[in-house]
Design an enzyme around this catalytic site. Structure first.
Site: not given
Ligand code: APR
Length: 228
Positions: A97, A99, A114, A183, A185, A211
């Site tokens: 993240n 943030d 990142h 959290g 994907s 998920e």
């Molecule tokens: N608690 C935990 N996990 C959660 C919650 C929650 N309350 N709400 C959603 N999620 C999960 C979703 O199920 C999903 O698997 O958070 C994940 C978010 O996935 P992405 O949107 O793909 O984010 P992320 O995996 O951090 O992306 C990775 O990709 O876009 C680039 O550089 C960006 O750092 C980012 C990287």
């Protein structure tokens, strides 16, 4: 609620993704109403986009800065800061993240692989260190210049760029006996491979999220539920 046991000999490596900040009101990337909605990744998060249309890139990240101003750390951020306080050097946090909610919750031993939303750096990569920059730009002409003359860019690792601090991250994963991933994907590399590196080093690996991630089968344990 399931308990993840941390023993006196454990060294814990935590990887977090957008999901840990979801309960703070920040949109994740790949949900149907996610951050990329309305934007093509290649328009706002690639070196080519920055070259072609820096105004649009800055507009996107300025909106992210504005959203971050209204967000506060949630219990998941605080829980990790508390765990660090207990474990000291046996704890390491790597976040995807951009943030600053982990810092605001009190985390110290962390890297932002990142980049960081509240920093900017030279777009010509002249070697000057990134600087703190909380400005929400309404116009590209307001974006500052580096001492070398090039325009500043968000301190964000774009798709196709090399993540930050990879040497330190690798060392910490090799030492870890427990990896906790929260959290994310599991769709963006190299972060999605960290679980495999940890398994190779003999660590237990736990995923926490609502998920199953794409790389779920690589974890020794998946805890289905929100991070908070
Ligand atoms: N608690 C935990 N996990 C959660 C919650 C929650 N309350 N709400 C959603 N999620 C999960 C979703 O199920 C999903 O698997 O958070 C994940 C978010 O996935 P992405 O949107 O793909 O984010 P992320 O995996 O951090 O992306 C990775 O990709 O876009 C680039 O550089 C960006 O750092 C980012 C990287």
């Amino acid at each position: 609620m399931e308990t993840i046991r941390v023993g006196a000999e454990d060294r814990v490596f935590v990887l977090t993704g957008a999901g840990i900040s979801a309960e703070s009101g920040l949109a994740t990337f790949r949900a149907s109403d996610g951050l990329w909605e309305g934007h093509r990744i290649e328009d706002v998060c690639t070196p080519e986009a920055l070259e072609r249309n820096p105004g649009m890139v800055w507009e996107f990240y300025s909106a992210r800065r504005a959203a971050l101003k209204n967000a506060k750390p949630n219990p998941a951020h605080f829980a990790l800061a508390e765990l660090e306080e207990k474990l000291g050097k046996r704890f390491f946090l790597c976040t995807q993240n951009v943030d600053d909610l982990h810092e605001r919750a009190g985390s110290v031993r962390l890297v932002h692989m990142h980049g960081e939303l509240l920093k900017s750096r030279c777009s010509a990569e002249c070697g000057t260190a990134p600087v703190v920059d909380r400005m929400v730009y309404k116009d590209l002409s307001a974006v500052g210049r580096c001492t070398c003359g090039a325009r500043m860019r968000p301190h964000i690792v774009f798709f196709g760029e090399v993540p930050l601090e990879m040497g330190r991250i690798q060392q910490e994963i090799e030492k870890a006996t427990l990896m906790v991933v929260v959290g994310t994907s599991g769709s963006v590399y190299p972060a999605a491979s960290f679980v495999h590196w940890a398994r190779q080093a003999g660590a237990r690996t736990v995923y926490v999220g609502p998920e199953r991630p794409l790389n779920a089968s690589a974890f020794t344990h998946v805890v289905e539920g929100k991070a908070g």
